[in-house]
Write a protein that holds these residues in place. Structure first.
Motif, mmCIF file in Angstrom:
data_model
loop_
_atom_site.group_PDB
_atom_site.id
_atom_site.type_symbol
_atom_site.label_atom_id
_atom_site.label_comp_id
_atom_site.label_asym_id
_atom_site.label_seq_id
_atom_site.Cartn_x
_atom_site.Cartn_y
_atom_site.Cartn_z
ATOM 1 N N ALA A 15 -5.668 7.302 87.496
ATOM 2 C CA ALA A 15 -5.626 8.750 87.258
ATOM 3 C C ALA A 15 -4.204 9.289 87.385
ATOM 4 C CB ALA A 15 -6.556 9.461 88.229
ATOM 5 N N GLU A 16 -3.482 8.837 88.391
ATOM 6 C CA GLU A 16 -2.117 9.331 88.608
ATOM 7 C C GLU A 16 -1.186 8.937 87.468
ATOM 8 O OE1 GLU A 16 -1.903 9.531 93.517
ATOM 9 O OE2 GLU A 16 -1.091 7.785 92.455
ATOM 10 N N THR A 17 -1.302 7.705 86.995
ATOM 11 C CA THR A 17 -0.412 7.266 85.914
ATOM 12 C C THR A 17 -0.779 7.918 84.583
ATOM 13 O OG1 THR A 17 -1.795 5.276 85.698
ATOM 14 C CG2 THR A 17 0.252 5.068 86.948
ATOM 15 N N VAL A 18 -2.064 8.178 84.372
ATOM 16 C CA VAL A 18 -2.478 8.887 83.150
ATOM 17 C C VAL A 18 -1.988 10.332 83.199
ATOM 18 C CG1 VAL A 18 -4.451 9.801 81.865
ATOM 19 C CG2 VAL A 18 -4.459 7.419 82.624
ATOM 20 N N LEU A 19 -2.145 10.986 84.351
ATOM 21 C CA LEU A 19 -1.707 12.373 84.497
ATOM 22 C C LEU A 19 -0.191 12.502 84.349
ATOM 23 C CD1 LEU A 19 -3.981 13.446 87.491
ATOM 24 C CD2 LEU A 19 -4.063 14.409 85.187
ATOM 25 N N GLN A 66 -10.592 13.223 70.250
ATOM 26 C CA GLN A 66 -10.153 14.551 69.821
ATOM 27 C C GLN A 66 -8.701 14.537 69.382
ATOM 28 O OE1 GLN A 66 -9.645 17.942 72.701
ATOM 29 N NE2 GLN A 66 -11.365 18.788 71.567
ATOM 30 N N ASP A 67 -7.877 13.777 70.085
ATOM 31 C CA ASP A 67 -6.454 13.694 69.750
ATOM 32 C C ASP A 67 -6.177 12.763 68.574
ATOM 33 O OD1 ASP A 67 -6.051 15.315 71.908
ATOM 34 O OD2 ASP A 67 -5.357 13.718 73.247
ATOM 35 N N GLY A 68 -7.137 11.917 68.254
ATOM 36 C CA GLY A 68 -6.907 10.914 67.231
ATOM 37 C C GLY A 68 -5.954 9.826 67.690
ATOM 38 N N SER A 69 -5.934 9.587 69.005
ATOM 39 C CA SER A 69 -4.971 8.642 69.567
ATOM 40 C C SER A 69 -5.556 7.260 69.831
ATOM 41 C CB SER A 69 -4.401 9.201 70.877
ATOM 42 O OG SER A 69 -5.429 9.450 71.820
ATOM 43 N N VAL A 70 -6.738 6.988 69.303
ATOM 44 C CA VAL A 70 -7.345 5.672 69.476
ATOM 45 C C VAL A 70 -7.600 5.064 68.099
ATOM 46 C CG1 VAL A 70 -9.662 6.712 69.606
ATOM 47 C CG2 VAL A 70 -9.287 4.396 70.473
ATOM 48 N N GLY A 76 1.584 10.749 82.412
ATOM 49 C CA GLY A 76 1.966 10.444 81.041
ATOM 50 C C GLY A 76 2.522 9.054 80.839
ATOM 51 N N SER A 77 2.562 8.255 81.899
ATOM 52 C CA SER A 77 3.108 6.902 81.785
ATOM 53 C C SER A 77 2.050 5.871 81.409
ATOM 54 C CB SER A 77 3.774 6.493 83.101
ATOM 55 O OG SER A 77 2.874 6.582 84.186
ATOM 56 N N LEU A 78 0.794 6.303 81.310
ATOM 57 C CA LEU A 78 -0.284 5.422 80.879
ATOM 58 C C LEU A 78 -1.185 6.190 79.931
ATOM 59 C CD1 LEU A 78 -1.741 2.652 81.216
ATOM 60 C CD2 LEU A 78 -3.073 3.706 83.047
ATOM 61 N N SER A 79 -1.496 5.596 78.785
ATOM 62 C CA SER A 79 -2.336 6.260 77.786
ATOM 63 C C SER A 79 -3.785 6.329 78.242
ATOM 64 C CB SER A 79 -2.259 5.513 76.454
ATOM 65 O OG SER A 79 -3.230 6.004 75.549
ATOM 66 N N SER A 80 -4.449 7.423 77.870
ATOM 67 C CA SER A 80 -5.876 7.571 78.176
ATOM 68 C C SER A 80 -6.715 6.510 77.473
ATOM 69 C CB SER A 80 -6.368 8.960 77.763
ATOM 70 O OG SER A 80 -5.761 9.972 78.533
ATOM 71 N N SER A 81 -6.132 5.855 76.472
ATOM 72 C CA SER A 81 -6.875 4.831 75.742
ATOM 73 C C SER A 81 -7.236 3.651 76.629
ATOM 74 C CB SER A 81 -6.075 4.341 74.532
ATOM 75 O OG SER A 81 -4.865 3.751 74.940
ATOM 76 N N ILE A 82 -6.655 3.591 77.835
ATOM 77 C CA ILE A 82 -7.013 2.551 78.785
ATOM 78 C C ILE A 82 -8.506 2.608 79.103
ATOM 79 C CG2 ILE A 82 -6.552 3.997 80.823
ATOM 80 C CD1 ILE A 82 -5.931 0.208 80.451
ATOM 81 N N TYR A 117 -15.247 10.180 84.288
ATOM 82 C CA TYR A 117 -13.820 10.396 84.004
ATOM 83 C C TYR A 117 -13.353 9.504 82.857
ATOM 84 C CZ TYR A 117 -8.727 10.254 84.711
ATOM 85 O OH TYR A 117 -7.366 10.294 84.536
ATOM 86 N N PHE A 118 -13.729 8.240 82.891
ATOM 87 C CA PHE A 118 -13.323 7.335 81.814
ATOM 88 C C PHE A 118 -13.965 7.729 80.482
ATOM 89 C CE2 PHE A 118 -12.554 4.122 85.339
ATOM 90 C CZ PHE A 118 -11.179 4.275 85.276
ATOM 91 N N LEU A 119 -15.212 8.198 80.524
ATOM 92 C CA LEU A 119 -15.864 8.658 79.299
ATOM 93 C C LEU A 119 -15.166 9.902 78.762
ATOM 94 C CD1 LEU A 119 -18.096 8.525 77.193
ATOM 95 C CD2 LEU A 119 -19.596 9.762 78.775
ATOM 96 N N GLU A 120 -14.771 10.801 79.645
ATOM 97 C CA GLU A 120 -14.068 12.007 79.216
ATOM 98 C C GLU A 120 -12.706 11.649 78.611
ATOM 99 O OE1 GLU A 120 -14.202 15.807 78.196
ATOM 100 O OE2 GLU A 120 -15.787 14.830 79.356
#
Length: 362
Positions: free
Chosen positions: A39-43, A84-88, A45-51, A74-77
């Motif tokens: 959560a900290e690394t995603v927040l 929504q972002d089209g980032s996957v 910005g150093s880790l993509s939510s696509s994880i 959280y992972f589902l969200e």
């Protein structure tokens, strides 16, 4: 949606104590770290939510979390945010999305609902495809007790739901609910654990019952010869919190003469078979680690389960039996002559089943 995802991440980053309980039970977290660190690394910005697409969404982490954090949610969200972002990149998921689309198409879908029907059997996609005769056998048993019962061949769209395609999922599932409402259906009986979970969460006022509870209540056989097959029971992760279904399956196993034992991770703490969250399409290595963990716990014994998807996945590594096959075709199971279908044959089987239903109603 972005705000919801951020808020969930902040909550987990604040309240996760990094006790390690979830990490030691999950192949994904073993590789990626604690929910707090993710959560900290995603927040940051150093880790993509696509994880999040490497997570099976099985729910074991939040089941054993002493802080009762909604980690799976959280992972589902995060998956929904990526959609929504089209980032996957969705190209790896084309096979499962086409499978889903086919199941909902005019060619494969079928609503066999007679006059006066208020109960339908919804077998899902994999179950009738891999075992059409078992599907028919259960439906005949259902009609013996509920003569006006119908059967619905369609896809619940759980793959899209779990891939974060929430708007698409809701629009397609709404079509199913609308058709059921038009026929005044009150109860849906399901064989697929994923269908059970979808209908329980999104089925509004429908009463949802598993095929296993129905059989345990109405059709428990009395087998004279005990211990005809020694098995380890694998509980599908979508049903980890369904005590009534756990009890029904074990009652059926006993009545069928199975000498069964619990896996080390069972019921609420069951493991993912490796199929969950469509992870095999992007991380087959992680999926295989989950499968092997369950197989190792079986200790060389046959696995007995009640999910067609789990049966397909685990049978690649160890003999695996679906309890409804055991219920209706016990002798064939014991002789080794019962062969679930695979590949293209599963599509043909679903068409064959639909044709049989059409002929029956003609």
């Amino acid at each position: 949606m972005r705000k919801t995802c951020e808020n969930q991440g902040l909550h987990i980053s604040r309240d996760c104590t990094e006790c390690g309980a979830c990490v030691k039970n999950c192949a994904f977290l073993e590789e990626r770290g604690t929910p707090k660190s993710i959560a900290e690394t995603v927040l940051s910005g150093s880790l993509s939510s696509s994880i999040a697409f490497d997570c099976s969404l099985c729910g074991l982490c939040e089941t054993i979390c002493p802080e009762k954090l909604s980690i799976t949610a959280y992972f589902l969200e995060m998956r929904r945010q990526c959609q929504q972002d089209g980032s996957v990149d969705m190209r790896p998921y084309r096979p499962i999305l086409q499978y889903e689309k086919t199941g909902h198409s005019r060619l494969f879908a079928h609503y066999d609902i007679p006059e006066g029907c208020d109960t339908v059997f919804f077998p899902g996609c994999t179950f009738p495809g891999t075992r059409p005769k078992t599907t028919q056998a259960f439906f005949k048993t259902l009609q013996k007790h509920v003569p006006t019962a119908g059967i619905v061949l369609d896809c619940c769209h759980k793959p899209s739901h779990d891939l974060g395609r929430q708007d698409y999922f809701e629009s397609r599932f709404a079509r199913i609910l609308q058709k059921l409402r038009e026929h005044d259906i009150k109860r849906v009986i399901v064989a697929c654990p994923n269908c059970y979970k979808v209908f329980r969460e999104y089925g509004q006022k429908l009463k949802i019952q598993s095929a296993y509870e129905f059989l345990a209540e109405k059709e428990t056989p009395d087998i004279a010869a005990p211990d005809v097959l020694d098995v380890v029971i694998h509980d599908p992760c979508p049903l980890r919190n369904k005590k009534g279904i756990h009890k029904a399956v074990r009652s059926l196993a006993t009545s069928l003469g199975c000498g069964w034992e619990e896996a080390r991770n069972n019921k609420r703490r069951t493991l993912c078979c490796g199929e969950g969250g469509s992870v095999p399409f992007v991380r087959p290595d992680l999926a295989l680690r989950w499968s092997r963990r369950r197989v190792d716990q079986a200790g060389g014994k046959t696995i007995l389960t009640y999910c067609a998807g789990c049966t397909v996945t685990l049978s690649r590594l160890v003999p695996t039996v679906h309890i409804l096959d055991m219920h209706f075709f016990r002798d064939s199971i014991l002789s080794g002559t019962f062969k679930p279908l695979r590949g293209l044959a599963t599509y043909l089987a679903r068409l064959w089943l639909k044709l049989r239903l059409l002929i029956r109603r003609a």
